[in-house]
Enzyme design. Structure first.
Site, PDB file in Angstrom:
ATOM      1  N   ASP A 137      -9.837  -3.460  -5.494  1.00 44.94           N
ATOM      2  CA  ASP A 137      -9.227  -2.753  -4.398  1.00 44.94           C
ATOM      3  C   ASP A 137      -9.666  -1.346  -4.685  1.00 44.94           C
ATOM      4  O   ASP A 137      -9.415  -0.628  -5.650  1.00 44.94           O
ATOM      5  CB  ASP A 137      -7.653  -2.579  -4.513  1.00 44.94           C
ATOM      6  CG  ASP A 137      -6.918  -2.070  -3.427  1.00 44.94           C
ATOM      7  OD1 ASP A 137      -7.634  -1.080  -2.557  1.00 44.94           O
ATOM      8  OD2 ASP A 137      -5.814  -2.340  -3.270  1.00 44.94           O
ATOM      9  N   HIS A 152      -8.260  -4.718  -1.106  1.00 41.85           N
ATOM     10  CA  HIS A 152      -6.874  -4.391  -0.712  1.00 41.85           C
ATOM     11  C   HIS A 152      -6.283  -5.438   0.244  1.00 41.85           C
ATOM     12  O   HIS A 152      -5.134  -5.204   0.206  1.00 41.85           O
ATOM     13  CB  HIS A 152      -7.269  -2.715  -0.010  1.00 41.85           C
ATOM     14  CG  HIS A 152      -6.073  -2.336   0.250  1.00 41.85           C
ATOM     15  ND1 HIS A 152      -5.376  -1.650  -0.743  1.00 41.85           N
ATOM     16  CD2 HIS A 152      -5.516  -1.847   1.639  1.00 41.85           C
ATOM     17  CE1 HIS A 152      -4.292  -0.888  -0.234  1.00 41.85           C
ATOM     18  NE2 HIS A 152      -4.391  -0.997   1.169  1.00 41.85           N
ATOM     19  N   SER A 204       1.015  -1.176   0.055  1.00 44.11           N
ATOM     20  CA  SER A 204      -0.031   0.245   0.065  1.00 44.11           C
ATOM     21  C   SER A 204       0.926   1.203  -0.057  1.00 44.11           C
ATOM     22  O   SER A 204       1.566   1.514  -0.936  1.00 44.11           O
ATOM     23  CB  SER A 204      -0.868  -0.027   1.057  1.00 44.11           C
ATOM     24  OG  SER A 204      -1.918   0.871   1.023  1.00 44.11           O
TER      25      SER A 204
END
Length: 719
Positions: A654, A686, A567
């Site tokens: 995501d 995600h 991320s």
């Protein structure tokens, strides 16, 4: 569009697979007098057939390139599986007249939520449960395997039982986009009620009397912006809007205080917060503000009753960088403040959990989490002590308002997750359970320590290390293969934690390391402030300096160093690949935020406006635009350098970091000759795939790739 991918079959000759080549369709954008031409922005068209074909070709190419690791992947999967007690139960948590716990069953992907009745009202000692022994009076509340039947993805976003124990609400996501459908179940009959609320955010809750459900919904940019009140048995169209936040910089949430006295409606950005109170017995009333919002001031409130008076304990950073705790009258929050825990630089107050007779303060000092018991009468804080030099600790499952003991979760890099009950009256720490690790795991076979790397500006950056002792001490007994992890954003700390999957690396001689870089929260609020906005580059250079320290001090060599982050940590990976490609043998980037400038320039994309407080606003600020453009990985792929091997892992659904960012990044890396792979889960979000076996297989894929880069793909674990 031209998409090519050749995967070998068992009968085909050994022809090297050909990477997909995405067609270039130049599009231009101009901001602050700067025009950027992007050949791959067309990939943002998620429903386009060409995009689907391209992602499928990328997956086929990645599978072909890693086909030689199939056996290793299976071995690692089996290692994870063999170390895990597949049929197990959690430590029961008392709430009302029941013990609540979860089951896992061998062969099942998802957990099963259960409860059993208390033996007596005075029973505070959780029963010791065994998967092989029937639990008297057990009731299955929700079987995730039943709920997930026929679905490729399944995730719970809410799970709560009403105070009287008769009704369950749960929120289900079957796409991975974190939009949940709330369902309600009568726990007496076992049947679902007609109440069903689609398109909600996570975190719905019952009112204390069980008559209502409070939930939130999101706007088009996936920002939770509205709090709703649903009365059971009534149409969703009749739901009452309790609060709406029009400012796109703020998210909204709601929950009841631990005392059940108030509904607390919370809104906040990365730097500012505001709370509103609503009496729990008058949910259709008018909420009242605790403190009106002021830019740059964050606070959070907890209710308690002290000397017969309703009070709020408010944790805030108004002229207190690392926060202080004050007490105010609940009837007049803006009135006189009594300081309870004064601001102390370097001791970052994190939160307060109130109970009837005392509270628990959470804080961070010297890079570690701490817990302290707060005496309401004196304001004194008594810190809980633990033996290990590196550890994590926090409250874990304490729904009762007046318990005689506290449930704690504890662990370290070498100590598996542990559940304690802390007896408040005596200070006794009762071990309830330690995560079983099968196959003869011994804590003493492994070691952990923290070393310090010197950053470019002289800042000392902590680096945590864990390794298996039988391979010798890192640096002392020669360079070792190292797996270096980093994150460094949102004041999120990477605290010491145990991983069963990580043992497959440690047992092959790999040292696992965490670089606690600026932008995280490990060393206090200033540590975070020095790694965001126009100081974001410190995050990247800290990681590079940590890696360079490990090389220069003899812990490893560049060809035996693999970096990983996900991320915002994936942004870190892309940045360090550009800054110091020579330092790494490989880089694993999970759901990586590598096209940050393009995303943050578009306020219509999910979460963009909220993110401006973290990264800056490049749309309206030319300085921020230039600064972000100077580090965004996609914008700064370099020609004429040799990149390390790169694996980018992403998910099509995501909503936090869209698949398009790593897809574009990999295409651009290939233009300069980089060996880059893309793996895109076509049904996931995600957090990746759902289901524990699927998650183990996914991690086995990544760990096999890491071992291949480190030259250990053929090595079996040490005995």
């Amino acid at each position: 569009m031209r998409v090519t991918a050749t995967a070998q079959t068992p009968s085909s000759p050994a022809v090297p697979p050909v990477p997909p080549t995405a067609e270039k369709r130049p599009t231009s954008r101009t901001h602050h007098g700067d025009t950027v031409t992007d050949p791959y922005e067309w990939m943002r068209e998620k429903d386009a057939a060409e995009l689907t074909a391209h992602l499928e070709a990328e997956n086929a190419y990645t599978e072909a390139r890693t086909a030689h690791l199939a056996g290793l992947r299976e071995r690692i999967f089996q290692e994870i599986k063999s170390r895990t007690l597949e049929s197990d139960l959690s430590v029961p948590t008392r709430r009302g007249q029941w013990w609540y716990y979860g089951r896992t069953v061998e062969g099942s992907q998802y957990g099963i939520q259960c409860r059993a009745p208390l033996a007596s009202p005075d029973d505070w000692t959780p029963p010791v449960l065994s998967p092989d022994v029937a639990v008297p009076g057990e009731q299955v509340l929700l079987d995730g395997n039943v709920e997930a039947a026929g679905e490729e993805f399944f995730s719970l976003g809410s799970f709560e039982v009403s105070n009287d124990g008769t009704t369950l609400l749960y929120g289900v996501d079957v796409a991975g986009d974190e939009r949940y459908t709330i369902r309600v179940r009568d726990l007496v009959s076992g049947e679902n009620l007609r109440d069903e609320i689609p398109e909600t955010f996570a975190g719905a809750t019952f009112s204390p009397d069980g008559r209502f459900i409070v939930y939130t919904t999101v706007d088009d940019a996936w920002r939770p912006d509205t709090v709703w009140l649903h009365e059971l048995g009534t149409p969703v169209t009749d739901d009452v809007k309790l609060f709406h936040e029009p400012d796109e910089r703020y998210w909204v949430g709601a929950d009841f205080t631990h005392s059940d006295r108030f509904l607390m409606i919370e809104m906040g950005s990365s730097i500012t917060s505001e709370e509103w109170l609503l009496d729990a017995d008058d949910l259709r009333g008018t909420p009242r503000v605790v403190w009106p919002r002021r830019d740059g001031v964050e606070y959070s409130s907890e209710h308690a009753v002290v000397d017969g008076q309703d009070v709020l304990y408010i944790l805030h950073n108004d002229k207190a960088l690392d926060f202080e705790l004050v007490r105010v009258a609940a009837s007049d929050p803006a009135g006189a403040r009594e300081t309870v825990i004064a601001h102390e630089p370097g001791r970052r107050l994190l939160g307060l959990s109130t109970f009837r007779d005392w509270a628990v303060a959470g804080y961070r000092r010297d890079g570690l989490e701490r817990l302290g018991m707060l005496d309401y009468a004196t304001g004194a804080v008594s810190e809980l002590a633990f033996d290990e030099p590196l550890y994590s600790v926090g409250l874990s499952g304490n729904p009762e308002w007046a318990p005689p003991m506290l449930r704690l979760g504890y662990g370290s890099f070498v100590t598996p997750g542990t559940v304690y009950d802390y007896v408040v009256a005596t200070g006794e720490l009762l071990l309830r359970k330690r995560q079983p690790v099968l196959g003869g795991y011994e804590v003493s076979d492994y070691a952990q320590e923290r070393v310090w790397a010197t950053a470019h500006d002289g800042t000392q950056v902590p680096v945590s290390l864990v390794w298996k002792r039988s391979f010798g001490a890192p640096a002392v007994d020669g360079p070792r293969p190292v797996h270096l992890y980093g994150y460094g954003s949102y004041e999120h700390s990477i605290d010491p934690g145990f991983s069963v999957a990580r043992l497959s690396l440690l047992d092959r001689g790999v040292v696992f390391a965490v670089a606690h870089v600026r932008g995280g929260g490990e060393m206090g609020r200033q540590w975070y402030e020095d790694g965001k906005m126009l100081r974001k580059r410190n995050t990247f250079t800290d990681f590079v300096d940590a890696a360079r320290h490990l090389v220069d001090a003899g812990y490893t060599t560049p060809d035996r160093l693999v970096a990983e982050g996900g991320s915002a940590g994936g942004l870190l990976m892309g940045a360090v690949a550009n800054l110091a490609p020579e330092l790494f043998g490989g880089i694993l980037a999970g759901v990586p935020f590598v096209d940050a400038l393009t995303t943050i320039l578009d306020p219509s994309l999910p979460l963009t406006v909220i993110e401006w407080d973290e990264w800056g606003d490049p749309l309206h600020d030319a300085e921020v635009y230039a600064y972000m453009k100077s580090y965004t990985p996609y914008e700064n792929v370099r020609e004429g350098v040799t990149y390390p091997r790169i694996l980018a892992v992403t998910s099509l659904n995501d909503t936090r970091v869209m698949y398009v960012e790593p897809a574009k990044w990999v295409a651009r890396l290939r233009e300069v000759g980089a060996d880059a792979l893309l793996k895109c889960e076509l049904v996931a979000g995600h957090g990746g795939v759902s289901g524990r076996y699927n998650a183990w297989k996914e991690r086995a894929f990544e760990l096999a790739w890491i071992l291949d880069v480190l030259g250990l793909a053929d090595d079996a674990p040490a005995q």
